[in-house]
Write a protein that holds these residues in place. Structure first.
Motif, short mmCIF file in Angstrom:
data_model
loop_
_atom_site.label_atom_id
_atom_site.label_comp_id
_atom_site.label_asym_id
_atom_site.label_seq_id
_atom_site.Cartn_x
_atom_site.Cartn_y
_atom_site.Cartn_z
N TYR A 92 -9.28 -30.27 -0.28
CA TYR A 92 -9.66 -29.54 0.93
C TYR A 92 -11.07 -28.97 0.85
O TYR A 92 -11.44 -28.10 1.63
N THR A 93 -11.87 -29.44 -0.06
CA THR A 93 -13.24 -28.92 -0.20
C THR A 93 -14.11 -29.37 0.96
O THR A 93 -14.12 -30.55 1.32
N VAL A 94 -14.83 -28.42 1.57
CA VAL A 94 -15.78 -28.73 2.64
C VAL A 94 -17.17 -28.83 2.00
O VAL A 94 -17.75 -27.82 1.58
N ARG A 95 -17.70 -30.03 1.92
CA ARG A 95 -18.97 -30.25 1.23
C ARG A 95 -20.16 -30.33 2.20
O ARG A 95 -21.31 -30.39 1.76
N ALA A 96 -19.89 -30.34 3.47
CA ALA A 96 -20.99 -30.39 4.43
C ALA A 96 -21.80 -29.11 4.39
O ALA A 96 -21.26 -28.03 4.08
N PRO A 97 -23.11 -29.15 4.67
CA PRO A 97 -23.89 -27.92 4.80
C PRO A 97 -23.25 -27.03 5.87
O PRO A 97 -22.90 -27.51 6.96
N THR A 98 -23.07 -25.77 5.54
CA THR A 98 -22.30 -24.88 6.41
C THR A 98 -22.99 -23.54 6.57
O THR A 98 -23.46 -22.95 5.59
N LEU A 99 -23.02 -23.06 7.79
CA LEU A 99 -23.52 -21.72 8.11
C LEU A 99 -22.39 -20.94 8.76
O LEU A 99 -21.79 -21.40 9.74
N LEU A 100 -22.07 -19.77 8.22
CA LEU A 100 -21.08 -18.87 8.81
C LEU A 100 -21.82 -17.66 9.39
O LEU A 100 -22.58 -16.99 8.67
N ILE A 101 -21.61 -17.39 10.66
CA ILE A 101 -22.22 -16.24 11.33
C ILE A 101 -21.11 -15.24 11.62
O ILE A 101 -20.16 -15.54 12.35
N MET A 102 -21.22 -14.06 11.05
CA MET A 102 -20.23 -13.00 11.25
C MET A 102 -20.91 -11.76 11.81
O MET A 102 -21.89 -11.27 11.25
N GLY A 103 -20.41 -11.26 12.93
CA GLY A 103 -20.89 -9.99 13.44
C GLY A 103 -20.33 -8.85 12.60
O GLY A 103 -19.16 -8.88 12.20
N THR A 104 -21.14 -7.87 12.33
CA THR A 104 -20.67 -6.75 11.49
C THR A 104 -19.64 -5.89 12.20
O THR A 104 -18.93 -5.12 11.55
N LYS A 105 -19.54 -6.03 13.54
CA LYS A 105 -18.52 -5.28 14.29
C LYS A 105 -17.40 -6.21 14.77
O LYS A 105 -16.66 -5.86 15.69
N ASP A 106 -17.28 -7.36 14.14
CA ASP A 106 -16.21 -8.30 14.48
C ASP A 106 -14.90 -7.78 13.88
O ASP A 106 -14.81 -7.53 12.67
N GLY A 128 -22.86 -7.26 15.85
CA GLY A 128 -22.23 -8.39 16.52
C GLY A 128 -20.72 -8.26 16.58
O GLY A 128 -20.07 -7.87 15.61
N SER A 129 -20.15 -8.61 17.73
CA SER A 129 -18.71 -8.57 17.92
C SER A 129 -18.12 -9.96 17.69
O SER A 129 -18.81 -10.87 17.25
N HIS A 130 -16.84 -10.12 18.04
CA HIS A 130 -16.20 -11.42 17.88
C HIS A 130 -16.76 -12.43 18.88
O HIS A 130 -16.56 -13.64 18.71
N PHE A 131 -17.47 -11.96 19.89
CA PHE A 131 -18.09 -12.84 20.89
C PHE A 131 -19.61 -12.82 20.74
O PHE A 131 -20.35 -12.75 21.71
N VAL A 132 -20.06 -12.91 19.51
CA VAL A 132 -21.48 -12.68 19.20
C VAL A 132 -22.40 -13.66 19.92
O VAL A 132 -23.52 -13.32 20.29
N GLN A 133 -21.94 -14.90 20.15
CA GLN A 133 -22.81 -15.89 20.79
C GLN A 133 -23.05 -15.58 22.26
O GLN A 133 -24.05 -16.03 22.84
N GLU A 134 -22.15 -14.82 22.87
CA GLU A 134 -22.36 -14.37 24.24
C GLU A 134 -23.04 -13.01 24.28
O GLU A 134 -23.79 -12.70 25.21
N GLN A 135 -22.79 -12.22 23.26
CA GLN A 135 -23.35 -10.87 23.19
C GLN A 135 -24.84 -10.88 22.86
O GLN A 135 -25.64 -10.17 23.48
N PHE A 136 -25.23 -11.69 21.88
CA PHE A 136 -26.63 -11.79 21.46
C PHE A 136 -27.06 -13.26 21.47
O PHE A 136 -27.32 -13.85 20.42
N PRO A 137 -27.13 -13.87 22.64
CA PRO A 137 -27.37 -15.33 22.69
C PRO A 137 -28.70 -15.74 22.08
O PRO A 137 -28.77 -16.74 21.35
N GLU A 138 -29.77 -15.02 22.36
CA GLU A 138 -31.07 -15.45 21.87
C GLU A 138 -31.14 -15.43 20.36
O GLU A 138 -31.64 -16.36 19.72
#
Length: 548
Positions: free
Chosen positions: A474-488, A520-530
């Motif tokens: 189950y190893t994910v070897r693809a390059p990966t970016l995780l974006i987490m809002g601190t208020k998520d 950032g909240s759980h909807f960070v891509q809508e909250q801080f789109p730019e």
């Protein structure tokens, strides 16, 4: 436009007006005549959305910049020194330089005098012409061509009325006296042949594409549109047959493919801000409604809503578009779908960006359910019929409003004993400021079609692992970016903060990079789109550069 910042920068005793926007690799934009910084307004926004720092000055004596005390201090050499000083003032060691009209020679000459300061050059309308005029002899030009006229200061004054003072202020005379300006003529005119020969003399010359874009060299990562920005009305909608189900798909742009996977209770529309930014940055953005969501068909069997089913849909969708390999972006339960698509079809995924949810291996061992609060929303909605009955007490618009309001907070949505999740909603609390009534109307209209019965199945009720249960590694070897809002609120899940820094997560996603987004909240891509767009585009461009 309102995000563009303006300042005056002291360069060699002259205050130059500078407009800037964005963060990332630096791009210096040099205007022509009779232009000012504003001529780059479309490119500045596009560059910022694509993760670049765009800088557009008014030259000395132009626009809102100071004039030098001596009118003769307006040569190419003077402006080149200004540009080197401007880079110093910004603390920029090396920048891409874009020049239009007589800004093109300034870009080239900046490279000649300061080769270590220029990463690449884009010129518009004017090729490289060596200083001195030998590449385009003035005596070959028509006697009454505008250049020949305007080289003579009195002529400009004579035909311009009060143009003499304006000509002095903008240094026209010195520009034309430099005798290194070229004119692009129609293809059937003789001067073009000479210009084409000149083009071949400059190594790594920037080239012009037929699709209206500009490409920089030698490290091209994506196309920057030379036209105005694309907007929502440019998004195209279609239905694509995947395994007998018609899936609603929204798409925009051309270039490397980016598949955008929504969460609950979202639909394709949750990616609206990212789709425009991706298209403007030279990517092909594809966002869909999953089976049973929004405008897509529902399967005949409600149980056909497992993660494995949707992963197969995504592979089929790539096939339908003729896409061999794509970047995949997943939000909420779209993140596991992105990861599982890579596990089942590793050759189809170029890289993964997940928002709000890290990689959790199929089977639940990384987040045991018995550790979760008894009345957490997940545990409620995993009980067949409970979530649907909870939602059924309200109209669709109210349900969507409640969820967006509740789930944009930093606290876990945990119901009181004997209550349901929707009972947590306080009607006196307004919608989040980044979520408008028009947004609410869009979501509501699509859920009125699909209802909530099937959408609740996918993340909460169907436990079948399908082919995922057959995988040994189950190893994910693809390059990966995780974006987490601190208020998520997801960070409040028991053990989650520890898991994000654990060796276990590093072992199962060895190429993972984590970005924590302040506020950032759980909807960070809508909250801080730019800001999120900048992170997405930075990651995508980095991967494109690494795999050239």
């Amino acid at each position: 436009m309102e995000k563009i910042q303006h300042k005056h920068v002291d360069v060699g005793g002259i205050k130059l007006h500078v407009a800037e926007i964005g963060s990332g690799p630096d791009v210096l934009l040099l205007h022509g005549f009779p232009k000012i910084w504003y001529s780059w307004r479309y490119q500045m926004i596009a560059l910022a959305n694509a993760g670049f720092h765009a800088i557009a000055p008014d030259y000395r004596g132009y626009g809102m910049s100071d004039q030098p005390s001596e009118i003769e201090k307006g040569s190419y050499a003077d402006i080149v020194e200004d540009m080197a000083g401007l880079l110093d003032a910004f603390g920029i060691q090396k920048a891409f330089v874009v020049g239009k009209d007589f800004g093109a020679p300034i870009a080239y000459y900046l490279h000649i005098l300061y080769p270590d300061r220029v990463r690449g050059i884009i010129s518009l309308g004017v090729p490289y012409l060596r200083p001195g005029g030998q590449d385009l002899l003035m005596d070959l030009l028509p006697q009454n061509l505008y250049i020949t006229h305007w080289k003579v200061l009195d002529t400009g004054a004579k035909h311009d009325g009060d143009g003499l003072e304006w000509s002095k202020r903008t240094q026209i005379a010195n520009i034309w006296k430099a005798q290194i300006y070229t004119v692009f003529l129609e293809r059937n005119q003789g001067t073009l042949g000479q210009s084409q020969r000149i083009l071949k003399r400059f190594d790594n010359l920037i080239y012009y594409s037929n699709d209206g874009g500009l490409h920089y060299s030698p490290n091209q990562t994506h196309t920057i549109s030379a036209n105005s920005q694309l907007s929502m009305e440019k998004i195209q909608h279609k239905h694509v047959d995947v395994g007998g189900l018609n899936l609603h798909v929204a798409e925009i742009g051309s270039g490397p493919d980016v598949l955008l996977l929504h969460g609950f209770p979202e639909i394709w529309y949750s990616w609206r801000h990212q789709m425009i930014a991706l298209a403007n940055a030279g990517f092909h953005a594809i966002a869909l409604d999953y089976r049973g969501y929004g405008l897509s068909d529902q399967p005949s069997e409600i149980e056909k809503g497992s993660y494995a089913d949707i992963v197969e849909d995504m592979a089929g969708l790539l096939d339908a578009f003729g896409i061999q390999k794509a970047f995949v972006v997943g939000k909420d339960f779209g993140a596991p779908i992105a990861y599982y698509l890579h596990i089942l079809y590793p050759d189809r995924v170029r890289g993964i960006i997940s928002l709000g949810v890290p990689y959790l291996r199929p089977g639940g061992q990384d987040l045991p359910m018995d550790l979760l609060p008894q009345n957490l929303y997940i545990r409620h909605w995993m009980v067949p019929g409970r979530g649907l009955a909870d939602f059924g007490r309200f109209d669709v618009k109210t349900v969507v409003r409640n969820i967006y309001t509740l789930f944009s907070r930093s606290e876990l949505p945990v119901a009181e004993e004997g209550k349901e999740i929707m009972d947590l909603y306080d009607p006196t609390i307004p919608l989040p400021p980044w979520f408008t009534e028009d947004d609410l109307k869009m979501y509501s209209s699509l859920y009125e079609k699909s209802g909530f019965a099937f959408p609740l199945q996918v993340p909460y009720l169907v436990r079948s692992r399908g082919r995922l249960g057959e995988i040994k590694d189950y190893t994910v070897r693809a390059p990966t970016l995780l974006i987490m809002g601190t208020k998520d609120y997801f960070l409040k899940f028991p053990g989650m903060e520890h898991y994000l820094s654990s060796e276990l997560l590093k072992s199962v996603t060895p190429n993972l990079e984590i970005k924590f987004f302040p506020e950032g909240s759980h909807f960070v891509q809508e909250q801080f789109p730019e800001e999120v767009n900048n992170l997405l585009l930075g990651f995508l461009n980095k991967q494109l550069q690494c795999h050239k």
